[in-house]
Every structure is written in C-alpha cells, then in structure tokens.
Motif scaffolding. Structure first.
Motif, PDB file in Angstrom:
ATOM      1  N   THR A  29      -1.026  -5.362  -4.748  1.00  0.00           N
ATOM      2  CA  THR A  29      -0.068  -4.021  -4.758  1.00  0.00           C
ATOM      3  C   THR A  29      -0.339  -3.425  -3.422  1.00  0.00           C
ATOM      4  O   THR A  29       0.518  -2.923  -3.090  1.00  0.00           O
ATOM      5  N   VAL A  30      -1.565  -3.515  -3.335  1.00  0.00           N
ATOM      6  CA  VAL A  30      -2.003  -2.842  -1.801  1.00  0.00           C
ATOM      7  C   VAL A  30      -1.216  -3.249  -0.597  1.00  0.00           C
ATOM      8  O   VAL A  30      -0.776  -2.672   0.324  1.00  0.00           O
TER       9      VAL A  30
ATOM     10  N   ARG B 175       8.651   5.791   6.891  1.00  0.00           N
ATOM     11  CA  ARG B 175       7.895   5.406   5.925  1.00  0.00           C
ATOM     12  C   ARG B 175       6.960   6.856   5.610  1.00  0.00           C
ATOM     13  O   ARG B 175       7.120   7.705   6.224  1.00  0.00           O
ATOM     14  N   SER B 176       6.257   6.706   4.558  1.00  0.00           N
ATOM     15  CA  SER B 176       5.695   7.699   4.049  1.00  0.00           C
ATOM     16  C   SER B 176       3.913   7.621   4.120  1.00  0.00           C
ATOM     17  O   SER B 176       3.763   6.256   4.173  1.00  0.00           O
ATOM     18  N   PRO B 177       3.183   8.597   4.600  1.00  0.00           N
ATOM     19  CA  PRO B 177       1.737   8.220   4.751  1.00  0.00           C
ATOM     20  C   PRO B 177       1.129   7.775   3.572  1.00  0.00           C
ATOM     21  O   PRO B 177       1.758   8.089   2.329  1.00  0.00           O
ATOM     22  N   ILE B 178       0.131   6.961   3.631  1.00  0.00           N
ATOM     23  CA  ILE B 178      -0.427   6.473   2.494  1.00  0.00           C
ATOM     24  C   ILE B 178      -1.154   7.442   1.500  1.00  0.00           C
ATOM     25  O   ILE B 178      -1.179   6.970   0.243  1.00  0.00           O
ATOM     26  N   ASP B 179      -1.536   8.457   2.150  1.00  0.00           N
ATOM     27  CA  ASP B 179      -2.035   9.438   1.314  1.00  0.00           C
ATOM     28  C   ASP B 179      -1.159  10.455   0.718  1.00  0.00           C
ATOM     29  O   ASP B 179      -1.436  11.684   0.564  1.00  0.00           O
ATOM     30  N   ALA B 180       0.200  10.207   0.979  1.00  0.00           N
ATOM     31  CA  ALA B 180       1.247  11.020   0.330  1.00  0.00           C
ATOM     32  C   ALA B 180       1.001  11.567  -1.112  1.00  0.00           C
ATOM     33  O   ALA B 180       0.403  10.689  -1.876  1.00  0.00           O
ATOM     34  N   SER B 181       1.569  12.589  -1.594  1.00  0.00           N
ATOM     35  CA  SER B 181       1.647  12.973  -2.971  1.00  0.00           C
ATOM     36  C   SER B 181       2.161  11.886  -3.871  1.00  0.00           C
ATOM     37  O   SER B 181       3.223  11.448  -3.673  1.00  0.00           O
ATOM     38  N   GLY B 182       1.352  11.474  -4.830  1.00  0.00           N
ATOM     39  CA  GLY B 182       1.893  10.642  -5.764  1.00  0.00           C
ATOM     40  C   GLY B 182       1.676   8.876  -5.241  1.00  0.00           C
ATOM     41  O   GLY B 182       1.885   8.152  -6.113  1.00  0.00           O
TER      42      GLY B 182
ATOM     43  N   ARG C 125      -1.102   7.128  -7.385  1.00  0.00           N
ATOM     44  CA  ARG C 125      -0.707   7.256  -8.701  1.00  0.00           C
ATOM     45  C   ARG C 125       0.399   6.173  -8.647  1.00  0.00           C
ATOM     46  O   ARG C 125       0.321   5.557  -9.894  1.00  0.00           O
ATOM     47  N   ALA C 126       1.292   6.084  -7.978  1.00  0.00           N
ATOM     48  CA  ALA C 126       2.065   4.684  -7.945  1.00  0.00           C
ATOM     49  C   ALA C 126       1.519   3.681  -7.881  1.00  0.00           C
ATOM     50  O   ALA C 126       1.887   2.600  -8.430  1.00  0.00           O
ATOM     51  N   LEU C 127       0.395   3.280  -7.035  1.00  0.00           N
ATOM     52  CA  LEU C 127      -0.349   2.077  -6.759  1.00  0.00           C
ATOM     53  C   LEU C 127      -1.077   1.811  -8.194  1.00  0.00           C
ATOM     54  O   LEU C 127      -0.903   0.434  -8.621  1.00  0.00           O
ATOM     55  N   ILE C 128      -1.709   2.732  -8.628  1.00  0.00           N
ATOM     56  CA  ILE C 128      -2.507   2.519 -10.127  1.00  0.00           C
ATOM     57  C   ILE C 128      -1.482   2.224 -10.857  1.00  0.00           C
ATOM     58  O   ILE C 128      -1.742   1.304 -12.019  1.00  0.00           O
ATOM     59  N   GLY C 129      -0.295   2.898 -11.230  1.00  0.00           N
ATOM     60  CA  GLY C 129       0.793   2.669 -11.968  1.00  0.00           C
ATOM     61  C   GLY C 129       1.336   0.905 -11.772  1.00  0.00           C
ATOM     62  O   GLY C 129       1.478   0.346 -12.978  1.00  0.00           O
TER      63      GLY C 129
END
Length: 103
Positions: free
Chosen positions: A35-36, A50-57, A60-64
């Motif tokens: 996943t990572v 792209r969005s930054p890796i520490d973006a909002s959510g 949570r998306a990676l854990i999901g």
C-alpha cells in the motif's frame, strides 16, 4: 492439504480460527508495504497534481487500504474453507457408499 487437516483435527473451529489468524497476519504484513509503495508510485506518476503525503485523510486512506486488503484475503480464505468443508462432508463419487448396487 485442507482436507487432510479437517479429517485429522477433531475441533474444526479452533483450526479455522488459527488458519484465519495466520492468514490475517500474513495479509497485513504484505499489505502495509504494498500500500505504501503503491501510494508513492501513484504520487510520482501524478507529477505536479499530486497531494502531499501528510495531506488530510492520507493516513486514513492508507489504513483503509490495508484493512481492505486484509479483509479480502480473509474472505477468500473463508471461501476456500467452505469448499474444503463441503468436500469432506460429501461422499466421494467413486466410494462404495456413494453408489448403490442393484444386483
């Protein structure tokens, strides 16, 4: 292999729980790096969009994604388990008890 374990172990519930625990552990162990890496490759492919890796959510998306992959592997293992259980409870076609003789 599954059929042999089902015949050899009288407590199938305990065997099933152990196999599902091992499956969940192995799936989660594989799902985390996959996943990572998938997220990082996607971010590189998006380039300036792209969005930054520490973006909002993001976390949570990676854990999901990890939870999703783990649950799908448990679902697949459960489907295999159901096939193996039904295969051990139904008589084989070539066994003498499965056929009737009218001699």
């Amino acid at each position: 292999m599954m059929r042999v374990s089902l015949v050899a172990v009288p407590r199938r519930g305990r065997l099933h729980a152990a196999k599902m625990a091992v499956t969940a552990g192995a799936a989660a162990t594989v799902a985390v790096p996959v996943t990572v890496v998938g997220c990082l490759v996607t971010q590189l492919a998006l380039g300036p969009h792209r969005s930054p890796i520490d973006a909002s959510g993001g976390a949570r998306a990676l854990i999901g994604a990890v939870v999703h992959l783990t649950l799908m592997s448990l679902f697949a293992a459960g489907r295999c388990w159901g096939s193996a259980v039904s295969a051990t409870t139904e008589p084989a076609v070539d066994s003498p008890s499965a056929t009737t003789s009218s001699v």
